[in-house]
Design an enzyme around this catalytic site. Structure first.
Site, PDB file in Angstrom:
ATOM      1  N   ASP A   1       0.868  -1.222  -0.275  1.00 25.44           N
ATOM      2  CA  ASP A   1      -0.018  -0.303  -0.409  1.00 25.44           C
ATOM      3  C   ASP A   1       0.347   1.488   0.062  1.00 25.44           C
ATOM      4  OD1 ASP A   1      -1.622   2.490   1.547  1.00 25.44           O
ATOM      5  OD2 ASP A   1      -3.057   1.367   1.592  1.00 25.44           O
ATOM      6  N   ILE A   2       0.582   2.321  -0.807  1.00 21.82           N
ATOM      7  CA  ILE A   2       0.979   3.134  -1.093  1.00 21.82           C
ATOM      8  C   ILE A   2       1.066   4.055  -0.139  1.00 21.82           C
ATOM      9  CG2 ILE A   2       1.248   3.445  -2.817  1.00 21.82           C
ATOM     10  CD1 ILE A   2      -0.341   5.425  -3.745  1.00 21.82           C
TER      11      ILE A   2
ATOM     12  N   ASN B   1     -13.200  -3.289   2.356  1.00 18.03           N
ATOM     13  CA  ASN B   1     -14.318  -2.373   2.365  1.00 18.03           C
ATOM     14  C   ASN B   1     -14.740  -2.200   0.790  1.00 18.03           C
ATOM     15  OD1 ASN B   1     -13.353  -0.884   4.927  1.00 18.03           O
ATOM     16  ND2 ASN B   1     -11.773   0.017   3.545  1.00 18.03           N
TER      17      ASN B   1
ATOM     18  N   GLU C   1     -12.968   2.857  -1.550  1.00 17.22           N
ATOM     19  CA  GLU C   1     -11.894   4.544  -2.705  1.00 17.22           C
ATOM     20  C   GLU C   1     -12.195   4.080  -3.988  1.00 17.22           C
ATOM     21  OE1 GLU C   1      -8.974   5.957  -0.675  1.00 17.22           O
ATOM     22  OE2 GLU C   1      -9.707   6.163   1.775  1.00 17.22           O
TER      23      GLU C   1
ATOM     24  N   HIS D   1     -10.468  -5.433  -3.840  1.00 15.78           N
ATOM     25  CA  HIS D   1      -9.510  -5.585  -2.604  1.00 15.78           C
ATOM     26  C   HIS D   1      -9.293  -5.913  -1.453  1.00 15.78           C
ATOM     27  CE1 HIS D   1     -10.345  -0.926  -2.779  1.00 15.78           C
ATOM     28  NE2 HIS D   1      -9.716  -1.134  -1.908  1.00 15.78           N
TER      29      HIS D   1
ATOM     30  N   HIS E   1      -6.840  -5.515   2.128  1.00 17.67           N
ATOM     31  CA  HIS E   1      -6.054  -4.671   2.763  1.00 17.67           C
ATOM     32  C   HIS E   1      -5.583  -6.368   3.759  1.00 17.67           C
ATOM     33  CE1 HIS E   1      -6.985  -0.602   1.476  1.00 17.67           C
ATOM     34  NE2 HIS E   1      -8.130  -0.556   1.679  1.00 17.67           N
TER      35      HIS E   1
END
Length: 120
Positions: free
Chosen positions: A34-35, A92, A100, A105, A107
């Site tokens: 993750d950035i 999410n 977002e 995806h 996490h």
């Protein structure tokens, strides 16, 4: 459910238009750092198919895609060394959950005590 947006950031990463710090890849999924990490270890695992969220994936994914996505989760957890201390898998889905990017995806977060999942 909204239609899949093929110009979302994860679609661009899958097409190689945006670089990522790749942690694992198989035929059906990609895992990368993750950035904006929220824990010492924070990775994202995405299916290579065009799925908006978990409900879309559940409704349309093949058995091979499901197996490939969860194999990528397991391999990423192992690569990050999180299996012994524990980790959290989060997806999410939709606006109330603050999704977002409109591409399914997961996490993977860990590397410290993450505390309670939701405030009481």
């Amino acid at each position: 459910m909204a239609a899949y947006d093929s110009n979302n950031i994860f679609a661009k990463i899958l097409r190689g238009e945006i670089p990522c710090d790749k942690l694992f890849e198989n035929e059906h999924a990609l895992a990368f750092s993750d950035i904006n990490p929220q824990a010492p270890a924070h990775a994202l695992v995405i299916p290579k198919g065009s799925y908006v969220d978990a409900a879309d994936f559940a409704a349309g994914a093949t058995a091979a895609e499901v197996a490939g996505l969860f194999a990528a989760v397991g391999a990423t957890v192992a690569k990050l060394g999180l299996a012994e201390g524990g980790w959290r898998l989060i997806a999410n889905c939709g606006s109330n959950a603050h999704q977002e990017v409109p591409h399914l995806h997961f996490h993977i977060v860990g590397g410290r005590d993450l505390g309670a999942m939701l405030p009481k």
